[in-house]
Design a protein around this motif. Sequence first.
Motif, PDB file in Angstrom:
ATOM      1  N   ASP A  77     -11.933   3.672  13.465  1.00 27.03           N
ATOM      2  CA  ASP A  77     -10.925   4.453  12.748  1.00 27.03           C
ATOM      3  C   ASP A  77      -9.540   4.085  13.232  1.00 27.03           C
ATOM      4  OD1 ASP A  77     -12.701   5.826  11.182  1.00 27.03           O
ATOM      5  OD2 ASP A  77     -12.871   7.521  12.565  1.00 27.03           O
ATOM      6  N   THR A  78      -8.599   3.993  12.291  1.00 30.77           N
ATOM      7  CA  THR A  78      -7.210   3.690  12.593  1.00 30.77           C
ATOM      8  C   THR A  78      -6.339   4.760  11.968  1.00 30.77           C
ATOM      9  OG1 THR A  78      -7.710   1.328  12.518  1.00 30.77           O
ATOM     10  CG2 THR A  78      -5.408   1.941  12.411  1.00 30.77           C
ATOM     11  N   GLN A  79      -5.323   5.215  12.678  1.00 32.58           N
ATOM     12  CA  GLN A  79      -4.363   6.173  12.158  1.00 32.58           C
ATOM     13  C   GLN A  79      -3.237   5.416  11.448  1.00 32.58           C
ATOM     14  OE1 GLN A  79      -4.584   9.536  12.200  1.00 32.58           O
ATOM     15  NE2 GLN A  79      -6.609   9.265  13.092  1.00 32.58           N
ATOM     16  N   VAL A  80      -2.974   5.795  10.204  1.00 31.20           N
ATOM     17  CA  VAL A  80      -1.957   5.147   9.384  1.00 31.20           C
ATOM     18  C   VAL A  80      -0.999   6.213   8.902  1.00 31.20           C
ATOM     19  CG1 VAL A  80      -1.566   3.791   7.290  1.00 31.20           C
ATOM     20  CG2 VAL A  80      -3.610   3.385   8.640  1.00 31.20           C
ATOM     21  N   THR A  81       0.301   5.933   8.909  1.00 30.81           N
ATOM     22  CA  THR A  81       1.272   6.884   8.375  1.00 30.81           C
ATOM     23  C   THR A  81       1.233   6.839   6.854  1.00 30.81           C
ATOM     24  OG1 THR A  81       3.042   5.252   8.449  1.00 30.81           O
ATOM     25  CG2 THR A  81       2.809   6.694  10.346  1.00 30.81           C
ATOM     26  N   CYS A  82       1.367   8.002   6.244  1.00 29.30           N
ATOM     27  CA  CYS A  82       1.268   8.125   4.796  1.00 29.30           C
ATOM     28  C   CYS A  82       2.206   9.240   4.339  1.00 29.30           C
ATOM     29  CB  CYS A  82      -0.179   8.436   4.416  1.00 29.30           C
ATOM     30  SG  CYS A  82      -0.445   8.706   2.679  1.00 29.30           S
ATOM     31  N   PRO A  83       2.947   9.045   3.254  1.00 32.41           N
ATOM     32  CA  PRO A  83       3.775  10.133   2.736  1.00 32.41           C
ATOM     33  C   PRO A  83       2.912  11.299   2.263  1.00 32.41           C
ATOM     34  CG  PRO A  83       4.427   8.037   1.773  1.00 32.41           C
ATOM     35  CD  PRO A  83       3.158   7.800   2.522  1.00 32.41           C
TER      36      PRO A  83
END
Length: 115
Positions: A77-83
Motif C-alpha cells: 500500500d502507498t499513500q497518495v495525496t488526492c483532492p
Amino acid sequence: MTKNKLYGCGTVRKNLKGLPKLKAKKELRRGDSNHAVRADGICCVCWKDKRCTQLLLTIHKGEEVTQISRKENDGSDTQVTCPNVVVEYNTFKGCIDKAVKLISFYTIDRKSRKW
C-alpha cells in the motif's frame, strides 16, 4: 452558475474548449494536482493517479487535499495525496458513468441498407 444556485461536479475531456491552462501532464507525478478558478466561479481540477483526471466543479474550490491508499504492483500500500473533490466524486458518482462505459462497448449507430 452559482448565481443560479446550480452546483455540480463532473469529469471533462482534456480537449474541451475554454478550459484554463494547467500544468502539462508530463510535469505531474502520481499524486500531484493543480487547479484554476474562472471569474464566474467554475473550478477546473487536474489530478494524476495513473492517468490525469480533469474535473469541472462549482461546489468546492479544489484546494483541500487528503491522503488515500493505493495498491502497488507488488501488493504493498502507498499513500497518495488526492483532492477532496475527487474523493467525493468517486463516492457519489451514480450510474451515469457506468452507463456511458457500457454504451461505449456497443455500436448501435450503424446504418444498414434495407431494400
